[in-house]
Design a protein around this motif. Sequence first.
Motif, PDB file in Angstrom:
ATOM      1  N   ILE A 438      41.255  28.741  41.391  1.00  0.00           N
ATOM      2  CA  ILE A 438      40.954  29.328  42.699  1.00  0.00           C
ATOM      3  C   ILE A 438      41.395  30.790  42.752  1.00  0.00           C
ATOM      4  CG2 ILE A 438      41.346  29.165  45.187  1.00  0.00           C
ATOM      5  CD1 ILE A 438      39.708  26.865  44.120  1.00  0.00           C
ATOM      6  N   PHE A 439      42.601  31.081  42.244  1.00  0.00           N
ATOM      7  CA  PHE A 439      43.098  32.466  42.234  1.00  0.00           C
ATOM      8  C   PHE A 439      42.170  33.360  41.416  1.00  0.00           C
ATOM      9  CE2 PHE A 439      45.550  35.913  40.387  1.00  0.00           C
ATOM     10  CZ  PHE A 439      46.215  36.429  41.483  1.00  0.00           C
ATOM     11  N   HIS A 443      39.995  36.657  42.914  1.00  0.00           N
ATOM     12  CA  HIS A 443      40.361  38.007  42.475  1.00  0.00           C
ATOM     13  C   HIS A 443      39.524  38.427  41.269  1.00  0.00           C
ATOM     14  CE1 HIS A 443      43.864  36.446  44.687  1.00  0.00           C
ATOM     15  NE2 HIS A 443      44.067  37.703  45.039  1.00  0.00           N
ATOM     16  N   ARG A 444      38.261  38.106  41.324  1.00  0.00           N
ATOM     17  CA  ARG A 444      37.358  38.447  40.233  1.00  0.00           C
ATOM     18  C   ARG A 444      37.195  39.960  40.121  1.00  0.00           C
ATOM     19  NH1 ARG A 444      31.214  37.144  42.040  1.00  0.00           N
ATOM     20  NH2 ARG A 444      30.911  38.112  40.011  1.00  0.00           N
ATOM     21  N   ARG A 445      36.876  40.385  38.923  1.00  0.00           N
ATOM     22  CA  ARG A 445      36.607  41.803  38.694  1.00  0.00           C
ATOM     23  C   ARG A 445      35.192  42.135  39.139  1.00  0.00           C
ATOM     24  NH1 ARG A 445      39.408  40.204  34.051  1.00  0.00           N
ATOM     25  NH2 ARG A 445      37.416  39.489  33.232  1.00  0.00           N
ATOM     26  N   SER A 446      34.892  43.423  39.142  1.00  0.00           N
ATOM     27  CA  SER A 446      33.535  43.841  39.461  1.00  0.00           C
ATOM     28  C   SER A 446      32.590  43.390  38.344  1.00  0.00           C
ATOM     29  CB  SER A 446      33.463  45.364  39.611  1.00  0.00           C
ATOM     30  OG  SER A 446      33.759  45.995  38.378  1.00  0.00           O
ATOM     31  N   LYS A 447      31.330  43.238  38.690  1.00  0.00           N
ATOM     32  CA  LYS A 447      30.348  42.783  37.702  1.00  0.00           C
ATOM     33  C   LYS A 447      30.200  43.780  36.558  1.00  0.00           C
ATOM     34  CE  LYS A 447      27.640  40.023  40.975  1.00  0.00           C
ATOM     35  NZ  LYS A 447      26.319  39.836  41.609  1.00  0.00           N
ATOM     36  N   THR A 448      30.383  45.070  36.866  1.00  0.00           N
ATOM     37  CA  THR A 448      30.282  46.099  35.820  1.00  0.00           C
ATOM     38  C   THR A 448      31.368  45.905  34.774  1.00  0.00           C
ATOM     39  OG1 THR A 448      29.406  47.659  37.455  1.00  0.00           O
ATOM     40  CG2 THR A 448      30.239  48.576  35.369  1.00  0.00           C
ATOM     41  N   LYS A 449      32.608  45.667  35.232  1.00  0.00           N
ATOM     42  CA  LYS A 449      33.711  45.454  34.298  1.00  0.00           C
ATOM     43  C   LYS A 449      33.507  44.172  33.505  1.00  0.00           C
ATOM     44  CE  LYS A 449      37.452  47.906  36.675  1.00  0.00           C
ATOM     45  NZ  LYS A 449      38.796  47.761  37.304  1.00  0.00           N
ATOM     46  N   MET A 465      45.671  38.261  29.844  1.00  0.00           N
ATOM     47  CA  MET A 465      46.686  39.255  30.167  1.00  0.00           C
ATOM     48  C   MET A 465      46.856  39.420  31.678  1.00  0.00           C
ATOM     49  SD  MET A 465      47.839  40.411  27.233  1.00  0.00           S
ATOM     50  CE  MET A 465      48.546  42.026  27.533  1.00  0.00           C
ATOM     51  N   VAL A 466      45.747  39.308  32.429  1.00  0.00           N
ATOM     52  CA  VAL A 466      45.767  39.627  33.863  1.00  0.00           C
ATOM     53  C   VAL A 466      46.023  38.392  34.726  1.00  0.00           C
ATOM     54  CG1 VAL A 466      44.388  40.520  35.792  1.00  0.00           C
ATOM     55  CG2 VAL A 466      44.261  41.620  33.534  1.00  0.00           C
ATOM     56  N   TYR A 467      45.401  37.270  34.392  1.00  0.00           N
ATOM     57  CA  TYR A 467      45.400  36.114  35.292  1.00  0.00           C
ATOM     58  C   TYR A 467      46.372  35.001  34.880  1.00  0.00           C
ATOM     59  CZ  TYR A 467      41.152  38.233  37.155  1.00  0.00           C
ATOM     60  OH  TYR A 467      40.263  39.100  37.730  1.00  0.00           O
ATOM     61  N   THR A 468      47.135  35.217  33.829  1.00  0.00           N
ATOM     62  CA  THR A 468      48.052  34.180  33.357  1.00  0.00           C
ATOM     63  C   THR A 468      49.488  34.558  33.667  1.00  0.00           C
ATOM     64  OG1 THR A 468      46.545  33.594  31.557  1.00  0.00           O
ATOM     65  CG2 THR A 468      48.820  32.869  31.356  1.00  0.00           C
ATOM     66  N   GLU A 469      50.237  33.609  34.214  1.00  0.00           N
ATOM     67  CA  GLU A 469      51.666  33.781  34.448  1.00  0.00           C
ATOM     68  C   GLU A 469      52.434  32.804  33.567  1.00  0.00           C
ATOM     69  OE1 GLU A 469      52.928  35.003  38.768  1.00  0.00           O
ATOM     70  OE2 GLU A 469      51.501  33.351  38.908  1.00  0.00           O
ATOM     71  N   HIS A 470      53.636  33.213  33.164  1.00  0.00           N
ATOM     72  CA  HIS A 470      54.482  32.357  32.332  1.00  0.00           C
ATOM     73  C   HIS A 470      55.719  31.949  33.118  1.00  0.00           C
ATOM     74  CE1 HIS A 470      52.433  32.813  28.393  1.00  0.00           C
ATOM     75  NE2 HIS A 470      51.998  33.931  28.955  1.00  0.00           N
ATOM     76  N   TYR A 471      56.001  30.648  33.108  1.00  0.00           N
ATOM     77  CA  TYR A 471      57.151  30.096  33.824  1.00  0.00           C
ATOM     78  C   TYR A 471      58.054  29.369  32.842  1.00  0.00           C
ATOM     79  CZ  TYR A 471      54.636  31.023  38.167  1.00  0.00           C
ATOM     80  OH  TYR A 471      53.987  31.639  39.203  1.00  0.00           O
TER      81      TYR A 471
END
Length: 737
Positions: A438-439, A443-449, A465-471
């Motif tokens: 869902i997150f 928070h999707r990037r633009s279609k160009t990117k 790198m952007v959407y992954t968190e480490h716990y």
Amino acid sequence: MGLTDVGINDVELSLKHIFNQWELRTCILLSLFLQVLLILAGPLRRIVSHKSLDILLWSAYLLADVTAIFAVGLISSKQNDLSNQCKNAPSPSSTVLATFWAPFLLAHLGGPDPITAFALEDNELWLRHLFALFTQCGAVIYVFYQSLRPENLWIPSLLMFLCGIIKYAERTYALYCASANTFRDSMLRDPDPGPNYAKLMGEYISKKDAKLPTRIEMLPEPDRVIKVVNRMKTTKLAPLEVVQYAFKYFANFKGLVVDLIFSFRERNQSRDFFLARSYEDAFRVVEVELNFLYDVLFTKLPVVYYKAGFFCRAVSVGAIVTSLVIFHYVDKKKFNPEGFEVGITYTLLIGGIALEAIAFLMLIFSDWTVVKLKPSPDENPNDQSWTGRFIRCVVSTNFTRGKIICWFLNIGTVRGDGSRSEPTDSRWAESIANYNFIFYCLHRRSKTKERFYDQFGLRAFIDEMVYTEHYRLASDMKEFIFKELKMKSEMADDLDTAKEICSARGEWVLRIEGYSGSELFSYVSDVDYDESLLLWHIATELCYNDKEDVTYQREQDRSLDEFHRRISKRISDYMIYLLVMKPGMMSAVSGIGLIRFRDTRAEAYKFFESELSTADKSLPAEQLQKTACERIINVNTDVKPVTIKGDRSKSVLFEAARLAKELKKEEFKKKWEIISKVWVELLSYGASHIRSSAHAQQLSKGGELITVVWLLMAQLGLGDQFQINEGHARAKLIVGK
């Protein structure tokens, strides 16, 4: 114009001269620097799970070989050019040191002890390295032939050549031993022809013909397992005992990596041991086992610990020390008036000795030293002899190494509650990555990117790198997972039950909880594994952000209820991370998981664009997440989505909403208890069905929770890698009544 042309030519000649003068020096120093980097950073791979470290070591690992081979070629090329210029003259003194550098590069090709292979596939290339060993030895011999004379540095050059051969041969042999076929063959027992059937039957018939009462009985061998269990310690294990038991079960179960089958006796022995352990001891033993497996597959340590390995290492160290002593007393003025090449030579010699010293310390302060000196866990762990004290020092150092490294690099990950965690003494990264569907969609990037990243194949890398968190893996999560696996192991007295439990993807839990005929049961029994992961992930997220759940959790102090809620959230995000970000690892169980994920993502994009206003999208991330989940679950789903949409699209977005509504019918505590147990079962199913080679590959990337669970399940006797027949009876011919 003429003056200008002359000036340009002078600049070109000057630059060419500088380049020719420095290209070899740069390659030599770069090669040494890469060796230092690999020997210091290589051991971090087993306890650090960071993409940046992975990229750094991958680059250094590949560049180290290329640089050394290129430098040997440069030395040969320069000497060849000089010999063509002065065929009848003696070798220029400036080339003598370059000749002396060539065997150092051969030693660099041998690589440092902590990293012989970057990936499992490198082990399968041992023949290529064997060929390179011969070709590079030939290249160095050719360099010697071109310029080495008896009055030059021929003795230290030959000594370093011997050192280079030993180092490169060690690496090649380590790769050979870790290759799949060799590794499998090394664990096969000697062929067992069984009893002499022809002789036994001959005696049997002769006794029968003599009218003697004769019969053949199968006599079971003494049950050594029961004796071992009776002596088994049930109290908390000391650090030394952890290492000893870990090596014992590593020796028994390392064949898991190559899909070997184990006996019923081995299963019972391991199962009884781990059933008597606390979750802390069980995880510690398994973690050290995985460390032993990492050493066998990715380092030189097991090779060096043979007697021949110790001898070769002693010869190698002696050769480089002797070379330094000889070179120190040689008149060096004739080599280079500026002394720069002499400085580089000293750097190579002293750097080589430093690398050997670091490697020696790593050998001494390793778990292999412990099990070589004191292999049996039945020995006195409080031995006060110098050997006992030294062993306890080594074990203590190893168990605190991870804590020191985490402190030094400041890489402590985030706890489940968002606070920073203290470094642990774990033998692996002990963190779990979280990726939320869902997150990601919100928070999707633009279609160009997205098109740009897709064009260059960077989308998955950037997403991680952007959407992954480490716990940090919490202790209570370990305890909960071990409790669930232990409960199932206690129920699996026979192998058929064990296989049935391992093949369950939530059915076992729901059946025990009394939901075998409910709607919930169909969401695990009637769907593929990858579909089940995505369904339960989205449903878990919808329930996690449900207003009623949030209000209940806030208004009442329900720590146990919150525990199951948090566990469900963490495992849910972790499993979807594996499905999406590690498709190679999950390929054996994922099916069309990525297609299903992409279709579901496309439907979520479309839904959020129409249902979320500009004001909604400007909300803080947490509030936006709750709003989006509320909009999804409020959609009327009385009619199944597949009835309206057909099966062309594999999206499960609103089927997950139906599942969430079914779960909401349960009381808060019961609901999250069911969800958490289903997620542990989904985790254990994936762990036992992923290819063993995929688990082994993760050991070089900081490790994964699912790999720890895989080995823990095998130790608890859960899986299909055990043979049904016990196979420990023998035939005996009995004559008489």
